[in-house]
Design a protein around this motif. Sequence first.
Motif, PDB file in Angstrom:
ATOM      1  N   ASN A   1       1.135   3.582   2.116  1.00 36.93           N
ATOM      2  CA  ASN A   1       1.584   4.093   3.414  1.00 36.93           C
ATOM      3  C   ASN A   1       2.455   2.979   3.962  1.00 36.93           C
ATOM      4  OD1 ASN A   1      -0.690   2.243   3.692  1.00 36.93           O
ATOM      5  ND2 ASN A   1      -1.384   3.592   5.133  1.00 36.93           N
TER       6      ASN A   1
ATOM      7  N   GLU B   1      -4.813  13.457  -3.096  1.00 34.30           N
ATOM      8  CA  GLU B   1      -5.605  12.465  -2.282  1.00 34.30           C
ATOM      9  C   GLU B   1      -6.581  11.464  -3.379  1.00 34.30           C
ATOM     10  OE1 GLU B   1      -8.334  12.173   1.803  1.00 34.30           O
ATOM     11  OE2 GLU B   1      -8.014  14.276   0.926  1.00 34.30           O
TER      12      GLU B   1
ATOM     13  N   ARG C   1       0.831  -1.194  -0.082  1.00 34.65           N
ATOM     14  CA  ARG C   1       0.207  -0.058   0.089  1.00 34.65           C
ATOM     15  C   ARG C   1       0.823   1.117   0.036  1.00 34.65           C
ATOM     16  NH1 ARG C   1      -5.144  -0.291   1.200  1.00 34.65           N
ATOM     17  NH2 ARG C   1      -5.257   1.603   2.506  1.00 34.65           N
TER      18      ARG C   1
ATOM     19  N   SER D   1      -4.725   3.096  -3.117  1.00 37.10           N
ATOM     20  CA  SER D   1      -5.129   2.444  -1.959  1.00 37.10           C
ATOM     21  C   SER D   1      -6.373   2.878  -1.210  1.00 37.10           C
ATOM     22  CB  SER D   1      -3.791   3.013  -0.815  1.00 37.10           C
ATOM     23  OG  SER D   1      -2.456   2.121  -1.170  1.00 37.10           O
ATOM     24  N   PRO D   2      -7.345   2.279  -1.636  1.00 36.10           N
ATOM     25  CA  PRO D   2      -8.572   2.318  -0.921  1.00 36.10           C
ATOM     26  C   PRO D   2      -8.603   2.539   0.422  1.00 36.10           C
ATOM     27  CG  PRO D   2      -8.800   1.075  -2.666  1.00 36.10           C
ATOM     28  CD  PRO D   2      -7.476   0.927  -2.562  1.00 36.10           C
ATOM     29  N   GLY D   3      -9.368   3.397   1.234  1.00 37.32           N
ATOM     30  CA  GLY D   3      -9.242   3.736   2.553  1.00 37.32           C
ATOM     31  C   GLY D   3      -7.934   4.425   3.116  1.00 37.32           C
ATOM     32  N   PHE D   4      -7.171   4.806   2.238  1.00 36.11           N
ATOM     33  CA  PHE D   4      -5.974   5.807   2.326  1.00 36.11           C
ATOM     34  C   PHE D   4      -6.553   6.992   2.885  1.00 36.11           C
ATOM     35  CE2 PHE D   4      -3.059   9.088   1.927  1.00 36.11           C
ATOM     36  CZ  PHE D   4      -1.547   8.495   2.281  1.00 36.11           C
ATOM     37  N   GLY D   5      -6.124   7.060   4.205  1.00 35.89           N
ATOM     38  CA  GLY D   5      -6.660   8.122   5.088  1.00 35.89           C
ATOM     39  C   GLY D   5      -5.560   9.308   4.855  1.00 35.89           C
ATOM     40  N   LYS D   6      -6.421  10.779   4.917  1.00 34.29           N
ATOM     41  CA  LYS D   6      -5.356  11.864   5.095  1.00 34.29           C
ATOM     42  C   LYS D   6      -5.121  12.365   6.245  1.00 34.29           C
ATOM     43  CE  LYS D   6      -5.435  16.543   3.326  1.00 34.29           C
ATOM     44  NZ  LYS D   6      -6.293  17.492   2.627  1.00 34.29           N
ATOM     45  N   GLU D   7      -4.227  11.428   6.979  1.00 36.27           N
ATOM     46  CA  GLU D   7      -3.789  11.725   8.323  1.00 36.27           C
ATOM     47  C   GLU D   7      -3.118  12.994   8.484  1.00 36.27           C
ATOM     48  OE1 GLU D   7      -2.273   8.836   6.993  1.00 36.27           O
ATOM     49  OE2 GLU D   7      -3.771   7.647   7.457  1.00 36.27           O
TER      50      GLU D   7
ATOM     51  N   GLN E   1      -6.250   7.657  -3.080  1.00 43.12           N
ATOM     52  CA  GLN E   1      -7.620   6.491  -2.754  1.00 43.12           C
ATOM     53  C   GLN E   1      -7.888   5.751  -3.870  1.00 43.12           C
ATOM     54  OE1 GLN E   1      -9.699   6.312  -0.396  1.00 43.12           O
ATOM     55  NE2 GLN E   1      -8.765   8.096   0.828  1.00 43.12           N
TER      56      GLN E   1
END
Length: 172
Positions: free
Chosen positions: A23, A141, A21, A148-154, A145
């Motif tokens: 991240n 973003e 992924r 990597s679906p669900g990739f969060g914008k931490e 997404q």
Amino acid sequence: MNLIFRLLAVILAAWWRPRMRMNETSELRFRVWPLDLDLNLHLTNSRYLSLMDLGRTDLILRSGAWKEMRRQRLGVVLAGSALRFRRPLAPFARFTLATKLIGCDERWLYVMQVVSGPDGLACTAVMRAAFVKKGKLVPPEPVLQAVSPGFGKEALPAWVAEWAEVEAAFAE
């Protein structure tokens, strides 16, 4: 000339190495060859940047970002970097390059890269990059997404945001 062979090796190895992924951390192993040396007989500063290009290439290929970039006709450009050198890498030393996407904002991707050698940490770097299409920046973003679906914008670490402010001062 040895950089082209390293690039080819990274590209070919990406076909067989596990997918990842965006991240997750990419790790590549290298050795310091004579053509990597400067007058002080250690890995030259400019070679770190060239090798870090290979780390980002591995991350892009293994995460599937390259396919999405081709689908959307995107490029990726490096817009800034900050490096800190800690220890030299001697001739023929083996070392590891770790590359990780640490986050993004509305315009930029932020990537942390760490070089570790036999004596420990040799160099750390943070890079700012962007997806581009027809010379214009593309928000990262949606691309992340798609890859990597669900990739969060931490939230970015505070020091990255501060570094980005310093980078912005150069544009003035």
